[in-house]
Scaffold this motif. Structure first.
Motif, PDB file in Angstrom:
ATOM      1  N   GLY A   1      22.972   2.854   4.444  1.00  0.00           N
ATOM      2  CA  GLY A   1      22.187   2.105   3.474  1.00  0.00           C
ATOM      3  C   GLY A   1      21.341   2.970   2.569  1.00  0.00           C
ATOM      4  O   GLY A   1      20.601   2.461   1.742  1.00  0.00           O
ATOM      5  N   GLU A   2      21.424   4.295   2.738  1.00  0.00           N
ATOM      6  CA  GLU A   2      20.636   5.200   1.898  1.00  0.00           C
ATOM      7  C   GLU A   2      21.488   5.712   0.750  1.00  0.00           C
ATOM      8  O   GLU A   2      22.692   5.904   0.889  1.00  0.00           O
ATOM      9  CB  GLU A   2      20.102   6.377   2.725  1.00  0.00           C
ATOM     10  N   GLY A   3      20.846   5.952  -0.373  1.00  0.00           N
ATOM     11  CA  GLY A   3      21.582   6.377  -1.561  1.00  0.00           C
ATOM     12  C   GLY A   3      20.935   7.569  -2.235  1.00  0.00           C
ATOM     13  O   GLY A   3      20.694   8.587  -1.604  1.00  0.00           O
ATOM     14  N   TRP A   4      20.622   7.417  -3.522  1.00  0.00           N
ATOM     15  CA  TRP A   4      20.075   8.528  -4.292  1.00  0.00           C
ATOM     16  C   TRP A   4      18.670   8.880  -3.829  1.00  0.00           C
ATOM     17  O   TRP A   4      17.882   8.022  -3.447  1.00  0.00           O
ATOM     18  CB  TRP A   4      20.040   8.160  -5.773  1.00  0.00           C
ATOM     19  N   GLU A   5      18.365  10.152  -3.880  1.00  0.00           N
ATOM     20  CA  GLU A   5      17.026  10.611  -3.542  1.00  0.00           C
ATOM     21  C   GLU A   5      16.579  11.677  -4.536  1.00  0.00           C
ATOM     22  O   GLU A   5      17.399  12.319  -5.190  1.00  0.00           O
ATOM     23  CB  GLU A   5      16.972  11.178  -2.118  1.00  0.00           C
ATOM     24  N   LEU A   6      15.257  11.834  -4.642  1.00  0.00           N
ATOM     25  CA  LEU A   6      14.667  12.865  -5.484  1.00  0.00           C
ATOM     26  C   LEU A   6      14.028  13.914  -4.585  1.00  0.00           C
ATOM     27  O   LEU A   6      13.341  13.577  -3.615  1.00  0.00           O
ATOM     28  CB  LEU A   6      13.607  12.275  -6.419  1.00  0.00           C
ATOM     29  N   SER A   7      14.264  15.171  -4.906  1.00  0.00           N
ATOM     30  CA  SER A   7      13.632  16.281  -4.201  1.00  0.00           C
ATOM     31  C   SER A   7      12.569  16.887  -5.108  1.00  0.00           C
ATOM     32  O   SER A   7      12.850  17.203  -6.266  1.00  0.00           O
ATOM     33  CB  SER A   7      14.667  17.344  -3.827  1.00  0.00           C
ATOM     34  N   PHE A   8      11.356  17.040  -4.585  1.00  0.00           N
ATOM     35  CA  PHE A   8      10.230  17.577  -5.348  1.00  0.00           C
ATOM     36  C   PHE A   8       9.854  18.938  -4.786  1.00  0.00           C
ATOM     37  O   PHE A   8       9.628  19.087  -3.588  1.00  0.00           O
ATOM     38  CB  PHE A   8       9.037  16.627  -5.276  1.00  0.00           C
ATOM     39  N   LEU A   9       9.767  19.918  -5.679  1.00  0.00           N
ATOM     40  CA  LEU A   9       9.443  21.285  -5.289  1.00  0.00           C
ATOM     41  C   LEU A   9       8.327  21.807  -6.173  1.00  0.00           C
ATOM     42  O   LEU A   9       8.238  21.479  -7.360  1.00  0.00           O
ATOM     43  CB  LEU A   9      10.675  22.190  -5.412  1.00  0.00           C
ATOM     44  N   GLY A  10       7.456  22.639  -5.589  1.00  0.00           N
ATOM     45  CA  GLY A  10       6.353  23.227  -6.340  1.00  0.00           C
ATOM     46  C   GLY A  10       5.024  22.854  -5.730  1.00  0.00           C
ATOM     47  O   GLY A  10       4.883  22.790  -4.504  1.00  0.00           O
ATOM     48  N   GLN A  11       4.035  22.595  -6.576  1.00  0.00           N
ATOM     49  CA  GLN A  11       2.686  22.263  -6.138  1.00  0.00           C
ATOM     50  C   GLN A  11       2.247  20.982  -6.836  1.00  0.00           C
ATOM     51  O   GLN A  11       2.178  20.931  -8.066  1.00  0.00           O
ATOM     52  CB  GLN A  11       1.703  23.396  -6.484  1.00  0.00           C
ATOM     53  N   GLY A  12       1.979  19.942  -6.055  1.00  0.00           N
ATOM     54  CA  GLY A  12       1.560  18.688  -6.654  1.00  0.00           C
ATOM     55  C   GLY A  12       1.657  17.545  -5.663  1.00  0.00           C
ATOM     56  O   GLY A  12       1.609  17.756  -4.444  1.00  0.00           O
ATOM     57  N   TYR A  13       1.830  16.333  -6.198  1.00  0.00           N
ATOM     58  CA  TYR A  13       1.834  15.137  -5.363  1.00  0.00           C
ATOM     59  C   TYR A  13       2.963  14.194  -5.790  1.00  0.00           C
ATOM     60  O   TYR A  13       3.370  14.182  -6.951  1.00  0.00           O
ATOM     61  CB  TYR A  13       0.496  14.403  -5.465  1.00  0.00           C
ATOM     62  N   ALA A  14       3.438  13.413  -4.831  1.00  0.00           N
ATOM     63  CA  ALA A  14       4.442  12.388  -5.096  1.00  0.00           C
ATOM     64  C   ALA A  14       3.956  11.081  -4.469  1.00  0.00           C
ATOM     65  O   ALA A  14       3.536  11.060  -3.311  1.00  0.00           O
ATOM     66  CB  ALA A  14       5.798  12.782  -4.522  1.00  0.00           C
ATOM     67  N   LEU A  15       4.015   9.993  -5.247  1.00  0.00           N
ATOM     68  CA  LEU A  15       3.533   8.694  -4.790  1.00  0.00           C
ATOM     69  C   LEU A  15       4.725   7.791  -4.488  1.00  0.00           C
ATOM     70  O   LEU A  15       5.577   7.566  -5.336  1.00  0.00           O
ATOM     71  CB  LEU A  15       2.646   8.058  -5.869  1.00  0.00           C
ATOM     72  N   VAL A  16       4.759   7.256  -3.251  1.00  0.00           N
ATOM     73  CA  VAL A  16       5.869   6.429  -2.785  1.00  0.00           C
ATOM     74  C   VAL A  16       5.321   5.072  -2.368  1.00  0.00           C
ATOM     75  O   VAL A  16       4.266   4.978  -1.742  1.00  0.00           O
ATOM     76  CB  VAL A  16       6.587   7.099  -1.599  1.00  0.00           C
ATOM     77  N   GLN A  17       6.041   3.998  -2.714  1.00  0.00           N
ATOM     78  CA  GLN A  17       5.636   2.664  -2.293  1.00  0.00           C
ATOM     79  C   GLN A  17       6.526   2.183  -1.142  1.00  0.00           C
ATOM     80  O   GLN A  17       7.666   2.637  -1.000  1.00  0.00           O
ATOM     81  CB  GLN A  17       5.720   1.679  -3.458  1.00  0.00           C
ATOM     82  N   PRO A  18       6.020   1.258  -0.311  1.00  0.00           N
ATOM     83  CA  PRO A  18       6.809   0.758   0.824  1.00  0.00           C
ATOM     84  C   PRO A  18       7.768  -0.350   0.415  1.00  0.00           C
ATOM     85  O   PRO A  18       7.815  -1.427   1.010  1.00  0.00           O
ATOM     86  CB  PRO A  18       5.723   0.234   1.774  1.00  0.00           C
TER      87      PRO A  18
ATOM     88  N   GLN B   1       0.849  -1.191   0.000  1.00  0.00           N
ATOM     89  CA  GLN B   1       0.000   0.000   0.000  1.00  0.00           C
ATOM     90  C   GLN B   1       0.884   1.242   0.000  1.00  0.00           C
ATOM     91  O   GLN B   1       1.753   1.381   0.860  1.00  0.00           O
ATOM     92  CB  GLN B   1      -0.915   0.007   1.226  1.00  0.00           C
ATOM     93  N   PRO B   2       0.661   2.176  -0.928  1.00  0.00           N
ATOM     94  CA  PRO B   2       1.572   3.312  -1.083  1.00  0.00           C
ATOM     95  C   PRO B   2       1.221   4.480  -0.167  1.00  0.00           C
ATOM     96  O   PRO B   2       0.243   4.441   0.583  1.00  0.00           O
ATOM     97  CB  PRO B   2       1.364   3.697  -2.552  1.00  0.00           C
ATOM     98  N   LEU B   3       2.042   5.507  -0.269  1.00  0.00           N
ATOM     99  CA  LEU B   3       1.850   6.756   0.466  1.00  0.00           C
ATOM    100  C   LEU B   3       1.838   7.901  -0.538  1.00  0.00           C
ATOM    101  O   LEU B   3       2.758   8.041  -1.345  1.00  0.00           O
ATOM    102  CB  LEU B   3       2.991   6.960   1.468  1.00  0.00           C
ATOM    103  N   MET B   4       0.764   8.723  -0.508  1.00  0.00           N
ATOM    104  CA  MET B   4       0.670   9.895  -1.376  1.00  0.00           C
ATOM    105  C   MET B   4       1.062  11.126  -0.565  1.00  0.00           C
ATOM    106  O   MET B   4       0.428  11.458   0.440  1.00  0.00           O
ATOM    107  CB  MET B   4      -0.750  10.050  -1.917  1.00  0.00           C
ATOM    108  N   LEU B   5       2.122  11.799  -0.992  1.00  0.00           N
ATOM    109  CA  LEU B   5       2.638  12.965  -0.281  1.00  0.00           C
ATOM    110  C   LEU B   5       2.288  14.236  -1.038  1.00  0.00           C
ATOM    111  O   LEU B   5       2.483  14.321  -2.256  1.00  0.00           O
ATOM    112  CB  LEU B   5       4.160  12.854  -0.122  1.00  0.00           C
ATOM    113  N   HIS B   6       1.776  15.219  -0.307  1.00  0.00           N
ATOM    114  CA  HIS B   6       1.399  16.504  -0.894  1.00  0.00           C
ATOM    115  C   HIS B   6       2.607  17.432  -0.885  1.00  0.00           C
ATOM    116  O   HIS B   6       3.223  17.647   0.166  1.00  0.00           O
ATOM    117  CB  HIS B   6       0.250  17.123  -0.098  1.00  0.00           C
ATOM    118  N   VAL B   7       2.945  17.971  -2.035  1.00  0.00           N
ATOM    119  CA  VAL B   7       4.066  18.901  -2.163  1.00  0.00           C
ATOM    120  C   VAL B   7       3.504  20.308  -2.345  1.00  0.00           C
ATOM    121  O   VAL B   7       2.654  20.537  -3.199  1.00  0.00           O
ATOM    122  CB  VAL B   7       4.953  18.536  -3.367  1.00  0.00           C
TER     123      VAL B   7
END
Length: 252
Positions: free
Chosen positions: A198-215, A151-157
């Protein structure tokens, strides 16, 4: 005949897209509204349905050859109902509006044939597992069906609250967002994971919108090679699909 299985009957609805359960989708066709779906994901159908390989434009074929990103689709037409699923992944129906949707091709199960897609580059000079430096931009008016492992997580940007996500866990985001790829590390080689975290590359989201992340930080084994010979053909032994995917989280 009696069984608890008879509780799992078809969910009735007048909608074009209907979830039968969290991992199974039904698409209703009326004869003039084709649907495009990932090749090999049909598990059942009712009515008069035809399946054809979907034509790719020269630009789409060239982009696939140069980037490795693209969609292997089949066109489903006719009158009736089609049931789609893939490796028991969770299925989600999303509306694509004027903002558009950027997504990794590996997470697309189906989409309206009226939608347009093209390969775009993400802000990176390195090839990253999970969300690579190329993704799909889906635009137009219609629906797209995504898959996630769990089940994913929808994040508001928002402009005052940007979101960072692991590049291996991000599934999709609003195309209107500005994206930056980074690996904050003290190591001399930026492609190495951050020390012992154990963490590596990440994406940074800026502006107005949504990002969907899976577990999950793993992609599904699309088009997995299952070996050769008669044993592999019938899915037996170490050459079979189960033998090739022991311990795989998508085997339930």
């Amino acid at each position: 005949m009696q069984s608890p299985l008879f509780a799992h009957t078809e969910a009735q609805s007048q909608d074009r897209y209907t979830l039968q359960n969290p991992q199974l989708l039904r698409v209703a066709l009326t004869g003039h509204d084709d649907v495009l779906a990932r090749k090999g994901t049909m598990v059942a159908y009712q009515g008069l349905i035809e399946f054809d390989g979907e034509y790719q434009t020269q630009g789409q074929r060239r982009a696939r050859a140069n980037t490795g990103e693209g969609l292997d689709l089949m066109r489903c037409s006719g009158q009736g109902s089609i049931f789609f699923a893939n490796l028991a992944q969770y299925v989600h129906v999303m509306d694509v509006d004027h903002d558009g949707l950027t997504v990794d091709a590996s997470y697309v199960l189906a989409l309206d044939s009226t939608l347009h897609w093209e390969v775009i580059a993400v802000d990176s000079q390195y090839g990253i597992s999970g969300s690579g430096k190329y993704n799909l931009n889906i635009s137009g008016q219609g629906k797209v069906v995504l898959m996630t492992s769990g089940q994913p997580l929808m994040l508001h940007v928002t402009p005052d609250k940007y979101v960072n996500a692991d590049a291996d866990a991000i599934v999709a985001w609003s195309s209107s967002l500005r994206v930056q790829m980074q690996a904050q590390t003290h190591s001399s080689g930026v492609w190495r994971r951050r020390g012992n975290t154990g963490e590596g590359w990440e994406l940074s989201f800026l502006g107005q919108g949504y990002a969907l992340v899976q577990p999950s930080e793993q992609l599904p084994p699309q088009n997995a090679v299952v070996g050769q010979g008669m044993a592999a053909q019938f899915g037996m032994g170490q050459q079979g699909a189960r033998g090739q995917n022991q311990g795989n989280i998508w085997n339930n």
